[in-house]
Design a protein around this motif. Structure first.
Motif, short mmCIF file in Angstrom:
data_model
loop_
_atom_site.label_atom_id
_atom_site.label_comp_id
_atom_site.label_asym_id
_atom_site.label_seq_id
_atom_site.Cartn_x
_atom_site.Cartn_y
_atom_site.Cartn_z
N GLY A 483 1.00 -1.13 0.04
CA GLY A 483 0.10 0.08 -0.09
C GLY A 483 0.97 1.38 0.06
N TYR A 484 1.82 1.33 0.77
CA TYR A 484 2.64 2.51 1.04
C TYR A 484 3.52 2.71 -0.37
N ALA A 485 3.97 1.47 -0.86
CA ALA A 485 4.89 1.72 -2.02
C ALA A 485 3.93 2.29 -3.32
N SER A 486 2.62 1.86 -3.34
CA SER A 486 1.82 2.20 -4.57
C SER A 486 1.36 3.64 -4.31
N SER A 487 1.59 4.17 -3.06
CA SER A 487 1.18 5.70 -3.01
C SER A 487 2.48 6.40 -2.81
N TYR A 488 3.55 6.16 -3.66
CA TYR A 488 4.78 6.74 -3.72
C TYR A 488 5.58 6.91 -2.39
N ARG A 489 5.03 6.13 -1.47
CA ARG A 489 5.64 6.20 0.01
C ARG A 489 6.65 5.41 0.31
N ILE A 490 7.74 5.14 -0.53
CA ILE A 490 8.89 4.29 -0.55
C ILE A 490 9.79 4.32 0.90
N ALA A 491 9.97 5.40 1.31
CA ALA A 491 10.54 5.43 2.62
C ALA A 491 9.62 4.78 3.67
N TYR C 25 -18.01 -1.05 -5.63
CA TYR C 25 -16.96 -1.69 -5.46
C TYR C 25 -15.71 -1.00 -6.26
N THR C 26 -14.38 -0.78 -5.61
CA THR C 26 -13.52 0.10 -6.23
C THR C 26 -12.24 -0.58 -6.04
N TYR C 27 -11.09 0.29 -6.33
CA TYR C 27 -9.64 -0.50 -6.50
C TYR C 27 -9.22 0.19 -5.05
N ASP C 28 -8.01 -0.58 -4.53
CA ASP C 28 -7.62 -0.32 -3.11
C ASP C 28 -7.16 1.23 -3.00
N SER C 29 -6.29 1.71 -3.85
CA SER C 29 -5.69 3.09 -3.68
C SER C 29 -6.81 4.06 -3.56
N PHE C 30 -8.00 3.98 -4.02
CA PHE C 30 -8.94 4.73 -3.99
C PHE C 30 -9.47 5.08 -2.71
N VAL C 31 -9.73 3.94 -1.86
CA VAL C 31 -10.20 4.04 -0.45
C VAL C 31 -9.19 4.24 0.46
N GLU C 53 -20.59 2.05 1.50
CA GLU C 53 -19.76 1.30 1.94
C GLU C 53 -18.83 0.85 0.71
N PHE C 54 -17.59 1.28 0.76
CA PHE C 54 -16.61 0.66 -0.13
C PHE C 54 -16.02 -0.46 -0.06
N ILE C 55 -15.89 -1.36 -1.23
CA ILE C 55 -15.41 -2.55 -0.93
C ILE C 55 -14.15 -2.60 -2.07
N ALA C 56 -13.03 -2.78 -1.68
CA ALA C 56 -11.88 -2.51 -2.58
C ALA C 56 -11.12 -3.74 -2.87
N VAL C 57 -11.01 -3.81 -4.08
CA VAL C 57 -10.26 -4.88 -4.71
C VAL C 57 -9.09 -4.32 -5.40
N ASP C 58 -7.93 -5.38 -5.94
CA ASP C 58 -6.63 -4.91 -6.43
C ASP C 58 -6.86 -3.72 -7.26
N ASP C 59 -7.58 -3.79 -8.44
CA ASP C 59 -7.62 -2.97 -9.26
C ASP C 59 -8.73 -3.05 -10.30
N GLY C 60 -8.69 -1.92 -11.28
CA GLY C 60 -10.18 -2.02 -12.23
C GLY C 60 -10.38 -3.35 -12.66
N ILE C 61 -9.55 -3.95 -13.50
CA ILE C 61 -9.76 -5.35 -14.03
C ILE C 61 -10.64 -6.23 -12.82
N SER C 62 -10.00 -6.29 -11.40
CA SER C 62 -10.29 -7.24 -10.53
C SER C 62 -12.00 -6.97 -10.11
N ILE C 63 -12.22 -5.60 -10.29
CA ILE C 63 -13.59 -5.13 -10.06
C ILE C 63 -14.76 -5.79 -11.10
N LEU C 64 -14.08 -5.58 -12.32
CA LEU C 64 -14.91 -6.32 -13.75
C LEU C 64 -14.97 -7.87 -13.29
N ASN C 65 -13.74 -8.41 -12.84
CA ASN C 65 -13.83 -9.96 -12.57
C ASN C 65 -14.73 -10.46 -11.53
N ARG C 66 -14.66 -9.57 -10.52
CA ARG C 66 -15.56 -10.00 -9.40
C ARG C 66 -16.91 -9.87 -9.92
#
Lengths: 542, 203, 324
Positions: A483-491, C25-31, C53-66
């Motif tokens: 999660g950190y790494a994917s939001s640019y938070r490498i440190a 349903y959305t991807y992880d970094s969004f939430v 309620e947000f349910i987060a999966v890996d990424d866009g394609i995973s939303i579709l697969n789910r």
């Protein structure tokens, strides 16, 4: 139903359900056209090639290091080195990769030097990176196992060899090689299978479409094209190749995952000064090489200034990780014990076919594609249960299933040894279940705890399963690192990696330490046991 | 009476045959050259081996189909009689079926240990003891266990002459007092004279 | 919001949990706590007096697969986080319903008329470089590919930027694409699985250029105060990625779902997204930090979602066999 058959249903059930999940989804069958695609063969070829080279390199490098350890019994920090070897094997791949990139990546600490050597052609990505990572993780395990195997050479063999004035070559051929040969072949196969199924390393260090393993191809087929027929074809290929090889070899013997015994003063032939010096240098080099990737994480760590919420998030994730790993490890140890019950019965009855069959079933998750297991189960469960609520249970169950083979393999020799030594006596004394357990427990405790530590750390590093079944409320430490790494938070990511590494080391050393303390209290008894083990073990293994 | 009739077992291509009657309370020494099947006979009676044909009966009850645990037998093996990782005393207390009313005969065990000169080792681990000490400890337990039939496989092999005599006499005394039926495998004529009522030579 | 899931649940005694009014349903970094999710959730919940309620999966394609796997058993009311390359497949699978929202507030450049999907942010795939190290950046894709500058990009089979580059090369080179891939491979450091692996390697100094978005420099300025990271403007034009949301065909609350989509393109939501999801707003007149004005504004080229859906497999095979 007896408890141990319940354990068998559990491990088989997960696999069957996951394949059922994949096959039943849209009633799709195998994609045989893939077998005509040259891409398929280039993947298969690459998978085999890198696994073979990784295995040969790991074992080839491990033999001289293990011999150095064996012939110089008074090397400093030897016990620590052996423990460290185990750590390298179980450290989450995530950390190994980060460390290797910091060390050998384009701006790595060693890269300028490597560039001078290679005329500016050094590149970690591709075959070289995959091999380095695989050797880094597997060679130490091989060192450990070969060293412990060498230790089981009886003193009398050496005395006899020196009486007969055998030269060095004959000494090696007659005394060491018979021990080394068997272990080396088994290690080659074991490491081959691990690297054949390698996933994270190949994804991170592969560096392009030419370096794809079957496991990675399954991942791509499942995840991005949702091409289930292709994934199934690849999965069966992997299962057949890895499984076929593994099972074939496992019929010839099985690796014994011994524990480090407190050092015994066994008489060994003295080596010449030159070879002593060479061994010392090798030992030093091994230390440096194994430490470097970890040390290279430190500058990144010093760079990071953690904020209070970060510290909170990290500690929370660490607590969740530890909790989940402890539950999974406890489950795995109990299930492994139950799985071993019929295996012990078969061993005592000398029913070799049955023993082999049962053991294959008990450890089959070692070779079945983890990706298929988790995705198949996911497809099976998704329409049936509320995954947000129950996902975490399956994170635990799948992690349990994946570490069970290690627990089975490590516990088996000790339990069979117990049976071999004491089963007749226990039956003659008509001991009931409870009394028997009371006697058996102290006998297996050391190995049980050490194994617990091993599977705990293996479960601690999981991201693959969590990425499918996990929920944000249960974020684990490895997942937080991603999660950190994917939001640019490498440190922050490297700080969290370091904490994960320390946790792994702590659990591993703590549980090994417990063992050593116990051993130190009764050196004599241990001496006796190991002596007995030596002439017993030959016929313990099927 | 222990009645062994037409017992046949083929082991590694060699047929072994036994016919033997032992009265209740009798002590019989079994002798014969190495490999003749002395230990095999004990294993058959204890239930570790299953005969191809013939019967083993105790007081008219056929034992053949009973498991090791169900047979009225206490056996001393040539080795591995003690669990190495628990104390001597704990080892000695094993093999007695205890209930609320029946306790381990701890006093008898201690007396026997004192008599045979191993009482100071009760709290040690077996691994710290010599072969002879271990053998005496195992002997004590084998004889004190409440089983009617006692099988002893070379019980005095590792003892020095003085201790050997003491242990032999103790064994006979103990067996006779408790009315045990004993089969004793030994190579030594003096053991036969000291302990046994009669001897059987296997050929 | 549902945080009732406790340890007890994991042990098998599950608390009864009330289903939320609206499940997204959305991807992880969004939430994630740095993403737009938490702020959008709070604002919308205050608006509607409801529970989302947000349910987060890996990424866009995973939303579709789910949702593909779940079919009519899905909990999703809204799928948020697909992009324009996935809209055709999703439509074909029959997993969504028309949104019925007027699209006239959207930026006209987007040229968006889709009856099923609402765009909520967009960006242009771009090569990012460190201006302290690269003083004269490439001005076209051709110049970059013909140069010997080291490049990291993502696998088109596993990552949307990677797929973006595949489309980009195809749009610029057409039939000459295989030769271009071969040329690019001679100075490619590595091809990674996902965006972050590539980007973190780049930040570690592993390459001169990394494939990312034209908005990436904004992050470095606003959060880290590091102005040296820049996106290179290529004169052939860039491929855009438009992130979209849609209402599930099986939504139990389509009215509220529509309300949420409407909210997504409101000025309120659109002003949150750029500095949390690091993408551009889809409507005009949003006040943004000054650095957004300095971002490159490329010409948009590319293919329609229909073309992509049809040719993606063939192009992937082409890449697979030549990018060695």
């Amino acid at each position: 139903m007896r408890l141990h058959w319940l354990a068998y249903s559990f491990v088989l059930g997960l696999t069957v359900l996951s394949f059922y999940g994949l096959i039943s989804f849209g009633n799709e069958s195998l994609d045989t056209s893939l077998l005509q695609d040259s891409y398929f063969y280039s993947i298969l070829g690459f998978t085999l090639k890198q696994a073979l080279i990784s295995a040969v390199l790991s074992v080839g490098l491990a033999i001289p290091i293990a011999r150095a350890l064996y012939f110089l019994p008074h090397l400093p920090y030897k016990k620590l080195f052996l423990a460290f070897c185990l750590l390298c094997f179980v450290t989450p791949t995530l950390i190994v990769i980060t460390g290797l990139v910091a060390l050998l990546g384009r701006s790595g600490f060693l890269t300028p030097w490597l560039n001078t050597l290679s005329d500016n052609h050094w590149n970690i990505y591709g075959m070289s990176g995959i091999l380095i990572a695989h050797v880094f993780m597997n060679m130490p395990l091989a060192v450990r196992i070969i060293y412990l195997e060498l230790q089981s050479i009886p003193e009398t063999s050496w005395k006899l060899a020196s009486q007969l004035k055998l030269n060095k070559a004959d000494c090696f051929r007659i005394v060491e090689w018979p021990t080394l040969r068997n272990t080396s072949i088994l290690l080659l196969c074991f490491i081959f299978v691990l690297c054949f199924n390698s996933f994270a390393v190949v994804l991170a260090l592969g560096g392009g479409p030419q370096s794809t393993t079957l496991e990675v191809a399954i991942y791509q087929a499942l995840k991005y094209d949702f091409n289930i027929p292709e994934a199934l074809t690849l999965a069966w290929t992997q299962l057949i190749v890895a499984g076929g090889l593994y099972w074939l070899i496992s019929r010839f013997g099985s690796l014994s995952w011994k524990n480090v015994d407190s050092s015994r003063n066994v008489w060994r032939p003295k080596k010449g000064t030159i070879s002593i010096q060479a061994s010392k240098v090798m030992y030093g080099l091994a230390w440096i090489i194994l430490l470097l990737p970890f040390v290279s994480l430190i500058p990144g760590l010093l760079d990071s200034k953690l904020s209070r919420p970060d510290i909170q998030a990290i500690s929370r994730a660490a607590a969740v990780s530890i909790g989940l790993a402890i539950i999974a490890a406890t489950l795995a140890m109990s299930i492994a014990y139950a799985l071993l019950h019929p295996i012990r019965q078969a061993a005592m009855g000398a029913k070799l076919k049955r023993l082999w069959l049962l053991e294959s079933v008990a450890t089959h998750t070692l070779i079945s594609p983890a990706m298929v297991l988790s995705v198949g189960l996911y497809i099976f469960l998704l329409p049936r249960i509320d995954i947000e609520q129950w996902g975490i249970v399956f994170v635990i169950l799948l992690n349990t299933a994946l570490v069970i083979p290690f627990a089975v393999k490590k516990l088996k020799p000790r339990l069979l040894q117990f049976d071999q030594q004491y089963n007749r006596l226990a039956r003659s004394l008509k001991l009931n279940r409870r009394t028997l357990w009371r006697i058996e427990w102290p006998f297996i405790k050391e190995i049980y705890l050490a194994t617990f530590g091993l599977v705990l750390v293996l479960a601690l590093g999981d991201v693959a399963i969590f990425s499918i079944f996990g929920t944000t409320e249960w974020t684990t430490l490895p997942w937080l690192i991603y999660g950190y790494a994917s939001s640019y938070r490498i440190a922050e990511a490297s700080a969290a990696s370091f904490i994960l590494l320390i946790l792994c080391a702590l659990f591993l050393f703590l549980l090994e330490k417990l063992v050593h303390k116990k051993l130190a209290l009764r050196p004599l008894m241990n001496q006796k046991l190991t002596d007995e083990k030596q002439h017993k073990e030959g016929d313990t293994h099927a | 009476m222990l009645n062994i009739q037409d017992l046949l077992l083929e082991l590694d291509g060699w047929p072994l045959r036994y016919d033997l009657q032992v009265q209740a309370g009798e002590i019989v020494a079994i002798q014969g050259i190495s490999g003749v099947g002395k230990t095999t006979l004990l294993n058959l009676i204890a239930g570790y081996l299953t005969p191809d044909s013939g019967t083993i009966a105790w007081n008219q009850h056929v034992l053949n189909d009973l498991s090791v645990e169900q047979r009225p037998v206490s056996m001393l093996f040539q080795d591995h009689n003690l669990f190495e990782h628990i104390s001597v005393l704990e080892n000695l207390c094993l093999g007695f079926k205890t209930t609320a009313s029946i306790q381990v005969p701890i006093q008898s065990i201690k007396n026997a240990a004192a008599y045979l000169g191993v009482d100071e080792h009760l709290n040690k681990k077996p691994a710290t003891l010599s072969g002879g000490q271990r053998q005496r400890i195992a002997l004590i337990r084998t004889l004190l266990r409440p089983e009617a039939i006692v099988l002893l496989d070379e019980p005095f092999a590792e003892l020095d002459p003085v201790t050997r005599e003491k242990a032999a006499l103790w064994t006979r005394d103990q067996a006779k007092t408790a009315g045990k039926t004993v089969l004793l495998v030994t190579h030594q004529e003096e053991d036969v004279a000291r302990v046994a009522d009669r001897k059987v030579i296997l050929t | 919001m549902r945080k009732t899931l406790s340890l007890i649940a994991a042990c098998g005694i599950v608390n009864s949990v009330n289903a939320a009014d609206l499940t997204v349903y959305t991807y992880d970094s969004f939430v994630s706590e740095w993403g737009p999710g938490p702020q959008l959730e709070a604002t919308f919940e205050a608006h509607c007096q409801c529970d989302i309620e947000f349910i987060a999966v890996d990424d866009g394609i995973s939303i579709l697969n789910r949702v593909r796997i779940e079919q009519d058993k899905t909990k999703a009311d809204i799928l948020l986080g697909l992009d324009d390359s996935l809209t055709e497949i999703t439509r074909k699978e029959g997993l969504i319903q028309p949104h019925g929202i007027k699209l006239d507030t959207l930026k006209t450049d987007l040229n968006w008329h889709d009856p099923n999907f609402i765009p909520y942010d967009y960006g242009f795939f771009s090569f990012v470089y460190n201006s302290d190290k690269v003083s004269e950046p490439a001005v076209s894709l051709k110049e970059l590919i013909d140069s010997d500058a080291s490049v990291i990009y993502q696998d088109p089979r596993t990552s949307t930027p990677g797929q973006g580059l595949m489309l980009w090369v195809k749009a610029v080179y057409g039939n000459q694409a295989p030769a271009a891939w071969k040329q690019l491979a001679t100075h490619t450091v590595t091809v990674t699985k996902g965006w972050w692996e590539a980007y973190s390697m780049f930040l570690e100094g592993d390459a001169d250029y990394v494939l990312s978005y034209n908005t990436s420099p904004a992050y470095h300025v606003i959060i880290q105060d590091k102005p040296q990271y820049k996106a290179a403007l290529f004169n052939e034009g860039h491929i855009a990625q438009i992130e979209v949301a849609a209402i599930s065909k099986y939504s139990k609350n389509p009215d509220l779902a529509k309300q949420f989509l409407q909210f997504l393109i409101s000025p309120e939501a659109q002003s949150v997204i750029p500095t949390t999801n690091w993408m551009l707003p889809v409507i005009n007149n949003i006040e943004l930090p000054a650095v957004f004005d300095t971002l490159i504004a490329p010409k948009r080229i590319g293919f329609t979602p229909k073309e992509i859906a049809k040719k993606r497999k063939k192009w992937l095979r082409e890449w697979r066999s030549t990018a060695n």
